[in-house]
Write an enzyme that holds these catalytic residues in place. Structure first.
Site, mmCIF file in Angstrom:
data_model
loop_
_atom_site.group_PDB
_atom_site.id
_atom_site.type_symbol
_atom_site.label_atom_id
_atom_site.label_comp_id
_atom_site.label_asym_id
_atom_site.label_seq_id
_atom_site.Cartn_x
_atom_site.Cartn_y
_atom_site.Cartn_z
ATOM 1 N N CYS A 210 45.056 18.748 2.578
ATOM 2 C CA CYS A 210 45.074 18.026 3.856
ATOM 3 C C CYS A 210 44.289 16.730 3.714
ATOM 4 O O CYS A 210 43.053 16.721 3.842
ATOM 5 C CB CYS A 210 44.475 18.891 4.966
ATOM 6 S SG CYS A 210 44.446 18.061 6.578
ATOM 7 N N CYS B 252 42.078 15.767 6.782
ATOM 8 C CA CYS B 252 40.863 16.569 6.965
ATOM 9 C C CYS B 252 39.795 16.206 5.941
ATOM 10 O O CYS B 252 38.637 15.953 6.295
ATOM 11 C CB CYS B 252 41.182 18.053 6.835
ATOM 12 S SG CYS B 252 42.433 18.660 7.972
ATOM 13 N N ASP B 253 40.180 16.220 4.666
ATOM 14 C CA ASP B 253 39.198 16.159 3.596
ATOM 15 C C ASP B 253 39.001 14.766 3.002
ATOM 16 O O ASP B 253 38.051 14.543 2.250
ATOM 17 C CB ASP B 253 39.600 17.130 2.481
ATOM 18 C CG ASP B 253 39.710 18.560 2.991
ATOM 19 O OD1 ASP B 253 38.994 18.884 3.948
ATOM 20 O OD2 ASP B 253 40.503 19.337 2.441
#
Length: 517
Positions: free
Chosen positions: A343, A346-347
């Site tokens: 992701c 997200c990361d």
């Protein structure tokens, strides 16, 4: 800090506060502390129910606690909860201020019944769409139970902690100083993990349920649409899902859902659930199907779940969806969440200034590379084929970026690491057979989807070579009375709008089967 429009909206929310409380800030002379001071000043200026105190003693600065007078609620934000986390802040303010949560009475009582000191820490990023669910769930637990404490930490702001704990994926949750879990988790999932008897109690309850007319296995767009269409026919309808919303929960921007110019996955998943709840549908979450026992013609079908529960239905709609495809090379599993990620939204912020690779040259891969190029130091996109498959407009944008390299005709053979985190990647040039290595700190895998059909391998359900469920024009599988819809099937073009249509069609097919048999 807040613009006039946001202030107006927040003031309307804060009007729901019924009990006075205080915000206790721990600040220093840094720029972020000044920003946080400005944010908190704006908030307390919108209501007379909140008092701001600047004498906090938290070692993390900037941070702030939200407390009732004379009582620590256990809710702390370390950093500025803006972006996706602004909603988490608003909910915490409302709930500490006496506004009732949306959780069911049963869940609230379960939270209040937890025993023992539980000190949670969650590392998040402001661009992570998965993090708010975890932050909001743990905040609520802290508000309802004095033995639960939660600190939500902006990983991009507290880099020393992130490095020390080797946090390379968000949300990352710690309990009493030890790793607890990573990735998106619902309130029910967290409770199931800390309340060890919860799954057994739930399984016993499910075993007492009467036979459903139609039971959906999966709660993504296909399962939700099928549930709405079945319930509107007035038949007994249920949805058993590993997590309601499915893969949509992990999707950031959605701009091709007809009539909705733009939305985000978690918002759409919440809307799907609210729509299903408008009808008499029995929603059973956290239920992962592990075995199908199809009945003979005219008999009930049975589905067994990992929790030990078992449900029966006259007809089934299998909508278990798909998940990110893994490369299947040495090192990938070893370094998952230690540099291997799936992701980018997200990361990505955890890799600021670093060198990362994106595996895959389709739309997902190219979009990921474009997004990451604005955060990380350098991106290398690796595509197996001799040309990228992404839309031309995306390829043009990618090639215009100065900190992106594109490697075509390359097969990734290994993810390298030092035992703790990713240090590089090895690939083979397919034309020459030459082996090359790249030194980097992160690998984002974007190579498509694999259907969630492992649990059907021993059943009579016909699967394609790719493991997808084979369906006919009405969505029926090779077993009469069992239908399937969405990304788990052979229907081409894995899109949300298509899954919704296929789910609706499968429900209508199931109803037609019921009335004819």
């Amino acid at each position: 800090m807040l613009d006039d429009n946001l202030k107006t909206q927040l003031k309307a929310y804060l009007a729901k506060v019924t009990q006075p409380f205080e915000i206790v800030a721990s600040l220093d002379d840094g720029a972020k502390s000044k920003e946080l001071h400005g944010l908190l000043t704006d908030i307390v200026g919108l209501t007379d129910k909140i008092t701001l105190k600047l004498d906090g003693q938290d070692a993390r600065r900037p941070s702030f606690a939200i407390n009732r007078p004379g009582e620590e609620t256990g809710v702390v934000f370390a950093g500025l909860p803006m972006g996706h986390e602004f909603t988490s802040l608003v909910l915490a303010l409302l709930q500490v201020g006496g506004h009732p949560p949306k959780a069911s009475d049963e869940v609230i009582e379960q939270i209040k019944g937890l025993e023992g000191e539980l000190h949670f820490e969650t590392y998040f990023s402001l661009s992570c769409q998965n993090c708010p669910d975890v932050v909001q769930a743990l905040n609520l637990m802290a508000i309802l139970n004095p033995d639960v404490h939660h600190v939500a930490i902006d990983g991009a702001l507290f880099k020393d902690e992130v490095e020390e704990r080797q946090v390379m994926s968000v949300p990352s949750i710690y309990l009493n100083g030890e790793p607890f879990d990573q990735g998106r988790m619902s309130l029910e999932q967290i409770l199931a993990k800390v309340d060890t008897g919860a799954a057994e109690r739930e399984a016993a309850k499910l075993g007492e349920k009467p036979t459903f007319d139609t039971l959906m296995i999966g709660g993504g767009p296909a399962g939700a649409a099928a549930a709405v269409y079945a319930a509107r026919k007035g038949i007994r309808t249920g949805v058993a899902a590993e997590r309601f919303g499915g893969q949509v929960l992990d999707t950031m921007a959605i701009e091709n859902l007809i009539s909705v110019p733009h939305t985000e996955g978690p918002k759409l998943a919440a809307a799907l659930e609210e729509h299903v709840k408008e009808y008499e549908v029995d929603i059973m979450n956290l239920q992962r199907a592990v075995k199908l026992l199809p009945g003979r013609p005219g008999e009930e079908h049975e589905v067994q779940f990992e929790s030990g529960a078992s449900l029966k239905a006259k007809t089934l709609v299998l909508a278990t969806g798909a998940r990110w495809r893994e490369m299947g090379v040495p090192g990938e599993a070893d370094y998952r969440n230690k540099g291997v990620a799936y992701c980018p939204h997200c990361d990505g912020p955890l890799f600021k200034g670093k060198h990362v690779a994106v595996i895959g040259g389709g739309n997902s891969g190219v979009e990921a590379a474009i997004d990451l190029a604005g955060i990380v130091g350098h991106v290398t996109l690796i595509e197996f084929m001799d040309e990228m498959r992404a839309d031309a407009v995306l390829q043009k944008k990618l090639r215009s970026l100065p900190n992106v390299d594109i490697v075509l005709g390359a097969r990734t053979t290994e993810v390298n690491g030092d035992g703790k985190r990713v240090t590089g990647l090895t690939y083979e040039e397919r034309a020459s057979g030459e082996i090359r290595q790249i030194d980097l700190q992160g690998v984002f895998v974007q190579i498509g989807l694999v259907p969630n059909t492992e649990w059907l391998k021993e059943s009579p359900i016909e699967l394609s070579e790719r493991g997808e469920i084979v369906v006919d024009a009405r969505g029926m599988t090779s077993v009469p009375g069992i239908f399937a819809a969405g990304d788990v099937t052979t229907v081409p073009y894995k899109q949300i709008v298509i899954a919704m249509g296929e789910g609706s069609k499968a429900a209508l097919g199931a109803f037609d089967h019921l009335i004819r048999s």
